[in-house]
Design a protein around this motif. Sequence first.
Motif, PDB file in Angstrom:
ATOM      1  N   LEU A 190      14.943  17.505  90.304  1.00  0.00           N
ATOM      2  CA  LEU A 190      14.677  18.782  89.291  1.00  0.00           C
ATOM      3  C   LEU A 190      15.507  18.818  88.235  1.00  0.00           C
ATOM      4  O   LEU A 190      15.404  19.258  87.054  1.00  0.00           O
ATOM      5  CB  LEU A 190      14.909  20.175  90.033  1.00  0.00           C
ATOM      6  CG  LEU A 190      13.737  20.772  90.983  1.00  0.00           C
ATOM      7  CD1 LEU A 190      13.281  19.573  92.047  1.00  0.00           C
ATOM      8  CD2 LEU A 190      14.043  21.993  91.593  1.00  0.00           C
TER       9      LEU A 190
ATOM     10  N   CYS B  73      13.428  24.137  97.174  1.00  0.00           N
ATOM     11  CA  CYS B  73      14.536  24.366  97.490  1.00  0.00           C
ATOM     12  C   CYS B  73      14.435  24.395  99.081  1.00  0.00           C
ATOM     13  O   CYS B  73      13.621  24.462  99.809  1.00  0.00           O
ATOM     14  CB  CYS B  73      15.335  25.384  96.991  1.00  0.00           C
ATOM     15  SG  CYS B  73      14.637  26.950  97.293  1.00  0.00           S
TER      16      CYS B  73
ATOM     17  N   TRP C  40       7.552  18.635  89.242  1.00  0.00           N
ATOM     18  CA  TRP C  40       8.742  18.339  88.864  1.00  0.00           C
ATOM     19  C   TRP C  40       8.762  16.763  88.919  1.00  0.00           C
ATOM     20  O   TRP C  40       7.800  16.070  89.545  1.00  0.00           O
ATOM     21  CB  TRP C  40       9.957  18.593  90.006  1.00  0.00           C
ATOM     22  CG  TRP C  40      10.144  20.083  89.841  1.00  0.00           C
ATOM     23  CD1 TRP C  40       9.390  20.915  90.913  1.00  0.00           C
ATOM     24  CD2 TRP C  40      10.627  20.857  88.991  1.00  0.00           C
ATOM     25  NE1 TRP C  40       9.692  22.407  90.439  1.00  0.00           N
ATOM     26  CE2 TRP C  40      10.398  22.234  89.432  1.00  0.00           C
ATOM     27  CE3 TRP C  40      11.661  20.599  87.882  1.00  0.00           C
ATOM     28  CZ2 TRP C  40      11.171  23.311  88.772  1.00  0.00           C
ATOM     29  CZ3 TRP C  40      12.042  21.768  87.329  1.00  0.00           C
ATOM     30  CH2 TRP C  40      12.044  22.834  87.517  1.00  0.00           C
TER      31      TRP C  40
ATOM     32  N   ILE D 170      14.666  27.996  87.160  1.00  0.00           N
ATOM     33  CA  ILE D 170      15.363  28.117  88.346  1.00  0.00           C
ATOM     34  C   ILE D 170      16.093  29.235  88.275  1.00  0.00           C
ATOM     35  O   ILE D 170      15.988  30.235  89.305  1.00  0.00           O
ATOM     36  CB  ILE D 170      16.295  26.886  88.751  1.00  0.00           C
ATOM     37  CG1 ILE D 170      15.402  25.613  88.914  1.00  0.00           C
ATOM     38  CG2 ILE D 170      17.277  27.019  90.226  1.00  0.00           C
ATOM     39  CD1 ILE D 170      16.238  24.241  88.924  1.00  0.00           C
TER      40      ILE D 170
ATOM     41  N   VAL E 155      18.579  22.476  95.886  1.00  0.00           N
ATOM     42  CA  VAL E 155      17.596  21.931  95.039  1.00  0.00           C
ATOM     43  C   VAL E 155      17.796  20.453  95.000  1.00  0.00           C
ATOM     44  O   VAL E 155      19.095  20.122  94.777  1.00  0.00           O
ATOM     45  CB  VAL E 155      17.041  22.531  93.827  1.00  0.00           C
ATOM     46  CG1 VAL E 155      16.783  23.965  93.868  1.00  0.00           C
ATOM     47  CG2 VAL E 155      18.170  22.532  92.789  1.00  0.00           C
TER      48      VAL E 155
ATOM     49  N   ILE F  57       9.633  26.463  92.846  1.00  0.00           N
ATOM     50  CA  ILE F  57      10.786  25.778  92.737  1.00  0.00           C
ATOM     51  C   ILE F  57      11.344  25.167  94.223  1.00  0.00           C
ATOM     52  O   ILE F  57      11.885  26.018  95.231  1.00  0.00           O
ATOM     53  CB  ILE F  57      12.243  26.824  92.470  1.00  0.00           C
ATOM     54  CG1 ILE F  57      11.707  27.569  91.293  1.00  0.00           C
ATOM     55  CG2 ILE F  57      13.548  25.995  92.104  1.00  0.00           C
ATOM     56  CD1 ILE F  57      11.615  26.911  89.894  1.00  0.00           C
TER      57      ILE F  57
ATOM     58  N   HIS G 128       7.201  28.812  87.798  1.00  0.00           N
ATOM     59  CA  HIS G 128       6.931  27.291  87.252  1.00  0.00           C
ATOM     60  C   HIS G 128       5.993  26.642  87.880  1.00  0.00           C
ATOM     61  O   HIS G 128       5.695  26.832  89.065  1.00  0.00           O
ATOM     62  CB  HIS G 128       8.280  26.359  87.854  1.00  0.00           C
ATOM     63  CG  HIS G 128       8.446  24.921  87.492  1.00  0.00           C
ATOM     64  ND1 HIS G 128       8.730  24.626  86.291  1.00  0.00           N
ATOM     65  CD2 HIS G 128       7.838  23.920  88.031  1.00  0.00           C
ATOM     66  CE1 HIS G 128       8.696  23.159  86.281  1.00  0.00           C
ATOM     67  NE2 HIS G 128       8.043  22.826  87.165  1.00  0.00           N
TER      68      HIS G 128
ATOM     69  N   ASP H   2      12.530  23.357  81.811  1.00  0.00           N
ATOM     70  CA  ASP H   2      12.043  23.746  83.206  1.00  0.00           C
ATOM     71  C   ASP H   2      13.241  23.921  83.870  1.00  0.00           C
ATOM     72  O   ASP H   2      13.297  24.756  85.140  1.00  0.00           O
ATOM     73  CB  ASP H   2      11.502  22.457  83.694  1.00  0.00           C
ATOM     74  CG  ASP H   2      10.194  22.054  83.121  1.00  0.00           C
ATOM     75  OD1 ASP H   2       9.295  23.134  82.807  1.00  0.00           O
ATOM     76  OD2 ASP H   2       9.688  20.910  83.174  1.00  0.00           O
TER      77      ASP H   2
ATOM     78  N   ALA I  97      14.207  16.805  84.879  1.00  0.00           N
ATOM     79  CA  ALA I  97      13.144  17.771  84.159  1.00  0.00           C
ATOM     80  C   ALA I  97      13.699  18.056  83.066  1.00  0.00           C
ATOM     81  O   ALA I  97      14.841  17.871  82.387  1.00  0.00           O
ATOM     82  CB  ALA I  97      12.691  19.052  84.857  1.00  0.00           C
TER      83      ALA I  97
END
Length: 448
Positions: free
Chosen positions: A420, A362, A50, A431, A416, A360, A46, A427, A423
């Motif tokens: 997010l 997290c 975000w 994840i 997360v 991502i 990604h 997207d 999105a």
Amino acid sequence: MSVTRSRREFFGVAAATLAGASLFPKRVFGQSAAGTPALLGGSPVHTGGWPAWPEWRQSWEPSILQVLRSGRWYRGSGGEQVPQFEAAYAKLLGARRCLATASGTTALIVGMHALDVDAGDEVIVSPFTFIASYNAILMMKALPVLADTDPATLTVDSASIASRITDRTRAIMPVHIYGMPCDMDPVLAIAKKHRVAVIEDACQAWLAEYHGRMCGTIGDLGCFSFQNSKHLPSGEGGAITGDSEDVLDRCASFHDCGRPYGGFKGTRPNFTRGGNFRMQHVQAAMLLQQLDKLVQDTARRREHADRLTASLKEIPGIQPVRLPENSRAVWHLYPFRYDAEKFQGLPRDRFIRAMRAEGIPCSTGYQEQYYDGLLDEAINSRGYKRLFSAQRLKDYRDSFQALTGNKQVCETTVAVTQNLLLAAPGDIDHIPAAIRKIQTHGAALARA
Ligand SMILES: Cc1ncc(COP(=O)(O)O)c(C=O)c1O
């Protein structure tokens, strides 16, 4: 960089990184989940960031300017925004009353005072929570007695609550952590049996639902936070919801320097005990503007969380959370449990670093914060030693070892943040794609 970053730090960094980025960044196509992990030099799954949080809209500005120009800034100045917000929030939740406060922490303190939690009492609370839940109880000079966490739900294990009841127990504080409803029926049954109050820490659970009722309207009182990272933010702010006119009158009085309020006249002609825990009108104006958005965002987060859960449950070693029957979460964070063995021994911290490299963001959940020194500081203080026997404080300290479910949760959770889930669906799919890619290369990532 530590993988254990608080939501507040995370949003600070995210806001700085994403400044200028569009709310819904373009999808990135062509990143193969089977490619080299970004941490080992490959391309991230990604890119493009975000949705930033919080979100400000220009169309909200006239209502804020109106407050600023009026000079009616504090609650007692005759402005209308705080009472308007209280009425609107109570209506949205289906509560009889709402009292706005300066923060979620102060909502908990005011609520506990109104429910007669006093120095030397005990309040049973979930250990897997933001530290403010513990701290609010400590502010009452009461003992935060920790029930265990159910590893399947990340919320309080009600069976463990019953074993924590003593003759000092005054209240139970279930926490709807990450916006996931606790299983409230057993909590209410225990509270009824032992005649103790239930104060819901719903500081992360605006519009979460359990058995057809909103979290925060199920116990005697519910407390909410509107701090910057929250789904309904005003920088700082909080609210208490409840159905008892008497208890809410007591809350209103205590939060306003102990002035008599409604049916609560206090014990003195003018003031009874209290403090200043009031919300300002400008905060209420910000919140009023965002109520419709909260409803819309919640629907979007739920839809995308369902999409994510459907993908994640197909991945060995990733366990999405189980919600109580007939309940709906609002996902302040979206957590799952991580089993390193199914990732070729890749430790959780390394997994998190690999996920961040894939684009991502997290982090781990809460730590075993009862070993961090805060509770030791409290129970070793002069005040607590006067309020509780040495044996009680020793047993209390020893009881942390029984928190085996919570330990498991603290060691295996990855989460997360809610932005997010706002999105685009494509997207969101990045994840699970990133997780699968990392899983394929678990051994190499563990060695690197
Ligand atoms: C579970 C929980 N309880 C209490 C609080 C305290 O709220 P505030 O920061 O508004 O004082 C928070 C805030 O993050 C929270 O997440």
